[in-house]
Design a protein around this motif. Sequence first.
Motif, mmCIF file in Angstrom:
data_model
loop_
_atom_site.group_PDB
_atom_site.id
_atom_site.type_symbol
_atom_site.label_atom_id
_atom_site.label_comp_id
_atom_site.label_asym_id
_atom_site.label_seq_id
_atom_site.Cartn_x
_atom_site.Cartn_y
_atom_site.Cartn_z
ATOM 1 N N ASP A 166 0.860 3.994 -2.941
ATOM 2 C CA ASP A 166 0.626 5.409 -2.643
ATOM 3 C C ASP A 166 1.730 6.277 -3.233
ATOM 4 O OD1 ASP A 166 -1.700 4.866 -1.309
ATOM 5 O OD2 ASP A 166 -0.829 5.028 0.703
ATOM 6 N N ASN A 186 0.829 -1.212 0.000
ATOM 7 C CA ASN A 186 0.000 0.000 0.000
ATOM 8 C C ASN A 186 0.859 1.256 0.000
ATOM 9 O OD1 ASN A 186 -2.356 -1.485 -0.051
ATOM 10 N ND2 ASN A 186 -2.662 -1.390 2.147
ATOM 11 N N HIS A 187 1.938 1.237 0.762
ATOM 12 C CA HIS A 187 2.845 2.389 0.820
ATOM 13 C C HIS A 187 3.478 2.652 -0.552
ATOM 14 C CE1 HIS A 187 5.631 5.244 2.637
ATOM 15 N NE2 HIS A 187 6.590 4.670 1.935
ATOM 16 N N ARG A 233 1.154 6.938 -6.782
ATOM 17 C CA ARG A 233 0.114 7.947 -6.986
ATOM 18 C C ARG A 233 0.646 9.348 -6.713
ATOM 19 N NH1 ARG A 233 -3.829 4.365 -3.565
ATOM 20 N NH2 ARG A 233 -4.441 2.862 -5.153
ATOM 21 N N ARG A 234 1.517 9.469 -5.708
ATOM 22 C CA ARG A 234 2.098 10.762 -5.332
ATOM 23 C C ARG A 234 3.613 10.613 -5.279
ATOM 24 N NH1 ARG A 234 -2.049 10.319 -0.997
ATOM 25 N NH2 ARG A 234 -0.512 8.976 -0.084
#
Length: 169
Positions: free
Chosen positions: A70, A66-67, A73-74
Motif C-alpha cells: 500500500d 500488504n501495508h 501505491r501511496r
Amino acid sequence: MARGDDEFVEFVRNSSTRLQHAAYLLTSDRHQAEDAAQAALAKTYAAWSRVRRKDAYAYARQVLVNHVIDGWRRPIRENATEEIPERPSGLDVAGAVVQRKWLLDALRTLTDRERAVVVLRHFFDLKESDVAGELGVSVGTVKSTNSRALTKLRITAEDGTELIGGLGR
C-alpha cells in the motif's frame, strides 16, 4: 490487562525483530520498516482474539506485506532527522554495511512484485502456494516471478559484486 494480552506480548517478543527485518528488506528504509512492523503488530493486536489460536505470525506477515505494498501505491514523504542511529557493538560494521548495501541495491533492481516474492519465499521460507495466497496471484506467477527475480540477482552478483551470506539470515 485484557484477556490474551500476555500472549500478545509474548508474540511481539518472538516475532517483531523478524517482521521488522523483513520490512527493511522490502522498503530499504529503517524508519519505514519500523513503522510497517508497528502497523502490522497493531493490526494483529486488533484481530488478536480471532488469530491467536491460528497462525498469528502468518497473519502479521500478510498484514506487513500488504501495508508495504500500500505504501508503494501511496508513498508517504518523510523528513530526514539529524539524530544519529545507534551502532551495534562487537560486529564487523564494514562487512555488514557492504552486505546490506549490496542486498538493498540488488533488491532495488527488482519490481515491487519480484521483491515481495523473493522476500516471502526466501526470507520467510514460505512455500510457493503460501506466497501465492498472500499476494493473491497464481502459483505459476509466483514461480515465474521468483525465477525472473533470482536471475536478476545472479546477474547483479556476476557483475562484480558478491552477496556475503544469505537473504537476512
